[in-house]
Design an enzyme around this catalytic site. Structure first.
Site, PDB file in Angstrom:
ATOM      1  N   SER A 126       0.825  -1.213   0.000  1.00  0.00           N
ATOM      2  CA  SER A 126       0.000   0.000   0.000  1.00  0.00           C
ATOM      3  C   SER A 126       0.858   1.261   0.000  1.00  0.00           C
ATOM      4  O   SER A 126       0.401   2.315  -0.420  1.00  0.00           O
ATOM      5  CB  SER A 126      -0.870   0.053   1.256  1.00  0.00           C
ATOM      6  OG  SER A 126      -1.678  -1.069   1.352  1.00  0.00           O
ATOM      7  N   HIS A 147      -2.463  -3.441  -6.308  1.00  0.00           N
ATOM      8  CA  HIS A 147      -2.895  -3.108  -4.941  1.00  0.00           C
ATOM      9  C   HIS A 147      -4.355  -3.475  -4.711  1.00  0.00           C
ATOM     10  O   HIS A 147      -5.263  -2.821  -5.235  1.00  0.00           O
ATOM     11  CB  HIS A 147      -2.658  -1.611  -4.703  1.00  0.00           C
ATOM     12  CG  HIS A 147      -3.011  -1.163  -3.327  1.00  0.00           C
ATOM     13  ND1 HIS A 147      -3.840  -0.105  -3.057  1.00  0.00           N
ATOM     14  CD2 HIS A 147      -2.641  -1.667  -2.115  1.00  0.00           C
ATOM     15  CE1 HIS A 147      -3.963   0.032  -1.750  1.00  0.00           C
ATOM     16  NE2 HIS A 147      -3.252  -0.891  -1.161  1.00  0.00           N
ATOM     17  N   GLU A 159      -5.740  -1.466  -7.774  1.00  0.00           N
ATOM     18  CA  GLU A 159      -4.972  -0.405  -8.430  1.00  0.00           C
ATOM     19  C   GLU A 159      -3.715  -1.013  -9.053  1.00  0.00           C
ATOM     20  O   GLU A 159      -2.951  -1.707  -8.373  1.00  0.00           O
ATOM     21  CB  GLU A 159      -4.606   0.674  -7.412  1.00  0.00           C
ATOM     22  CG  GLU A 159      -5.831   1.444  -6.926  1.00  0.00           C
ATOM     23  CD  GLU A 159      -5.557   2.391  -5.771  1.00  0.00           C
ATOM     24  OE1 GLU A 159      -6.167   3.456  -5.732  1.00  0.00           O
ATOM     25  OE2 GLU A 159      -4.737   2.048  -4.893  1.00  0.00           O
ATOM     26  N   ASN A 198      -6.733   5.472  -1.479  1.00  0.00           N
ATOM     27  CA  ASN A 198      -6.308   5.844  -0.118  1.00  0.00           C
ATOM     28  C   ASN A 198      -5.921   7.313  -0.022  1.00  0.00           C
ATOM     29  O   ASN A 198      -6.062   7.936   1.025  1.00  0.00           O
ATOM     30  CB  ASN A 198      -5.146   4.961   0.344  1.00  0.00           C
ATOM     31  CG  ASN A 198      -5.627   3.574   0.749  1.00  0.00           C
ATOM     32  OD1 ASN A 198      -6.811   3.382   1.013  1.00  0.00           O
ATOM     33  ND2 ASN A 198      -4.730   2.612   0.764  1.00  0.00           N
TER      34      ASN A 198
HETATM   35  N1  NAD Z   1      -3.967  -5.096   5.594  1.00  0.00           N
HETATM   36  C1  NAD Z   1      -4.445  -4.266   4.675  1.00  0.00           C
HETATM   37  O1  NAD Z   1      -5.495  -3.621   4.873  1.00  0.00           O
HETATM   38  C2  NAD Z   1      -3.740  -4.118   3.349  1.00  0.00           C
HETATM   39  C3  NAD Z   1      -4.450  -3.620   2.237  1.00  0.00           C
HETATM   40  C4  NAD Z   1      -3.811  -3.525   1.004  1.00  0.00           C
HETATM   41  C5  NAD Z   1      -2.480  -3.900   0.898  1.00  0.00           C
HETATM   42  N2  NAD Z   1      -1.796  -4.348   1.991  1.00  0.00           N
HETATM   43  C6  NAD Z   1      -0.399  -4.766   1.813  1.00  0.00           C
HETATM   44  O2  NAD Z   1      -0.338  -6.181   1.813  1.00  0.00           O
HETATM   45  C7  NAD Z   1       0.905  -6.623   2.362  1.00  0.00           C
HETATM   46  C8  NAD Z   1       0.642  -7.604   3.471  1.00  0.00           C
HETATM   47  O3  NAD Z   1      -0.200  -7.033   4.410  1.00  0.00           O
HETATM   48  P1  NAD Z   1      -1.062  -7.920   5.430  1.00  0.00           P
HETATM   49  O4  NAD Z   1      -1.995  -6.992   6.108  1.00  0.00           O
HETATM   50  O5  NAD Z   1      -1.575  -9.135   4.732  1.00  0.00           O
HETATM   51  O6  NAD Z   1       0.081  -8.350   6.469  1.00  0.00           O
HETATM   52  P2  NAD Z   1       0.110  -9.574   7.506  1.00  0.00           P
HETATM   53  O7  NAD Z   1       0.988  -9.130   8.611  1.00  0.00           O
HETATM   54  O8  NAD Z   1      -1.261 -10.068   7.800  1.00  0.00           O
HETATM   55  O9  NAD Z   1       0.859 -10.738   6.669  1.00  0.00           O
HETATM   56  C9  NAD Z   1       2.193 -10.620   6.264  1.00  0.00           C
HETATM   57  C10 NAD Z   1       2.732 -12.021   6.051  1.00  0.00           C
HETATM   58  O10 NAD Z   1       4.020 -11.945   5.450  1.00  0.00           O
HETATM   59  C11 NAD Z   1       4.772 -13.030   5.947  1.00  0.00           C
HETATM   60  N3  NAD Z   1       6.184 -12.804   5.666  1.00  0.00           N
HETATM   61  C12 NAD Z   1       7.058 -12.000   6.308  1.00  0.00           C
HETATM   62  N4  NAD Z   1       8.268 -12.077   5.716  1.00  0.00           N
HETATM   63  C13 NAD Z   1       8.152 -12.935   4.666  1.00  0.00           C
HETATM   64  C14 NAD Z   1       9.055 -13.428   3.679  1.00  0.00           C
HETATM   65  N5  NAD Z   1      10.336 -13.035   3.642  1.00  0.00           N
HETATM   66  N6  NAD Z   1       8.596 -14.303   2.777  1.00  0.00           N
HETATM   67  C15 NAD Z   1       7.303 -14.732   2.810  1.00  0.00           C
HETATM   68  N7  NAD Z   1       6.407 -14.304   3.720  1.00  0.00           N
HETATM   69  C16 NAD Z   1       6.826 -13.407   4.634  1.00  0.00           C
HETATM   70  C17 NAD Z   1       4.406 -13.099   7.428  1.00  0.00           C
HETATM   71  O11 NAD Z   1       4.730 -14.365   7.989  1.00  0.00           O
HETATM   72  C18 NAD Z   1       2.903 -12.847   7.355  1.00  0.00           C
HETATM   73  O12 NAD Z   1       2.178 -14.049   7.243  1.00  0.00           O
HETATM   74  C19 NAD Z   1       1.638  -5.358   2.786  1.00  0.00           C
HETATM   75  O13 NAD Z   1       2.559  -5.019   1.777  1.00  0.00           O
HETATM   76  C20 NAD Z   1       0.544  -4.305   2.884  1.00  0.00           C
HETATM   77  O14 NAD Z   1       0.998  -2.998   2.586  1.00  0.00           O
HETATM   78  C21 NAD Z   1      -2.397  -4.486   3.215  1.00  0.00           C
END
Ligand code: NAD
Length: 299
Positions: A126, A147, A159, A198
């Site tokens: 994001s 995204h 996006e 956003n």
């Molecule tokens: N949560 C939201 O609302 C949202 C919305 C849009 C985009 N995003 C983006 O999505 C991505 C993930 O967010 P999330 O909320 O799912 O996070 P989260 O914390 O729920 O999950 C992240 C995962 O990544 C794993 N991880 C960490 N290092 C790793 C590696 N080297 N290789 C493989 N897996 C690894 C962790 O074990 C975890 O399961 C981020 O980049 C965030 O910006 C989040």
């Protein structure tokens, strides 16, 4: 160089099995793609498997999917800690790992070595634009942001953000995949912090906070105006309570660190709530107060 093409996309690799990655994986599997969901944490993979299976069972109970569709989609998914194996025949990668630049750069460098040459490497980040990751690979033209919005199974918008080196074939393939998985692409021709949705949300929230802090209206009435005049499903203060006052605080601090502009700092009323630990629904109090079942308590 082999250009990416939607016709060549059969297997999608989702890196990260958290809140976003797990649901993105199921969205792709429901659309008929073979999907590998990879994570470094076996616990997160187990949790994702459990939650997605429960989700599919609910879909069947509510007639959203037939039992056959649900079983076939789940059968197309594999959950693994082995990146090398999962990446070997991946035609498209959606990285949804933890939001840390060094982790993403390291992952993209490895994915570049492990995936076939035609594979697009997209990040669901994001806040990290793909130009900050693309140079860790030898294929910056096949790197972009893709995204999704939370919850990815429900929200339609995706996006697709070009970095200065993203090729037209990469954008076309990413847009086509977005459509084939039943989502609505929004293409950004250049990178801007917050992308489109956003960024607009952020501007709206900041205006709402400014109206409140200047004593123009109560936060409850500002929420009412957004719901009843603008047709928003919830007001900006209600939304802040849902996503977390801590998130609002961190996002503004990151923006301030990058811009140096005092106006980007978190507003006084956010800092106060953050410092008191009133972080929204998760702590039972933010802008509003909530009872133990999550219902708003009248003030
Ligand atoms: N949560 C939201 O609302 C949202 C919305 C849009 C985009 N995003 C983006 O999505 C991505 C993930 O967010 P999330 O909320 O799912 O996070 P989260 O914390 O729920 O999950 C992240 C995962 O990544 C794993 N991880 C960490 N290092 C790793 C590696 N080297 N290789 C493989 N897996 C690894 C962790 O074990 C975890 O399961 C981020 O980049 C965030 O910006 C989040």
């Amino acid at each position: 160089m082999v250009e990416p093409k939607i016709e060549n996309v059969r297997k999608v690799l989702v890196v990260g099995a958290g809140a976003m990655g797990s649901q993105i994986g199921l969205v792709c599997a429901l659309a008929g793609y073979d999907v590998a969901v990879q994570d470094i944490s076996p616990e997160m993979l187990d949790k994702a498997k459990e939650q997605l299976s429960a989700r599919l069972n609910r879909n069947v109970e509510r007639d959203r999917n037939s039992r056959e569709e649900a079983d076939a989609a789940f059968g197309r998914m594999e959950f693994t800690t082995d990146l090398e194996e999962a990446a070997r025949d991946a035609d498209f990668v959606i990285e949804a790992a933890v939001e840390k630049l060094d982790v993403k750069r390291d992952l993209f460098a490895r994915l570049d070595r492990l995936t076939p040459e035609h594979a697009v490497l997209a990040t669901n980040s994001s806040t990290i634009e793909s130009s900050r990751i693309a140079d860790a690979t030898g294929r910056p033209d096949r790197v972009c942001n893709m995204h999704f919005f939370n919850p990815a199974l429900v929200m339609k918008c995706v996006e697709v953000v070009k970095n200065p080196e993203t090729s037209e074939a990469t954008v076309a393939t990413t847009v086509a995949l977005t459509e084939r998985i039943g989502k609505e692409p929004v293409v950004l021709n250049k990178e801007v912090p917050g992308f489109v949705a956003n960024r607009i949300l952020h501007a709206l929230a900041n205006e709402a906070i400014s109206l409140y802090e200047n004593g123009v209206a109560s936060f409850e009435d500002i929420d009412t105006a957004c719901r009843s005049a603008l047709g928003h499903p919830m007001g900006p203060f209600e939304l802040m309570d849902l996503t977390g006052i801590d998130v609002a605080y961190y996002v503004r601090n990151v923006k301030y660190e990058r811009s140096g502009d005092e106006r980007d700092k978190p507003a006084r009323s956010i800092v106060e709530r953050y410092e008191r630990g009133d972080l929204g629904r998760k702590t039972g109090k933010g802008w509003y107060t909530y009872d133990s079942s999550g219902r708003k308590v009248p003030s």
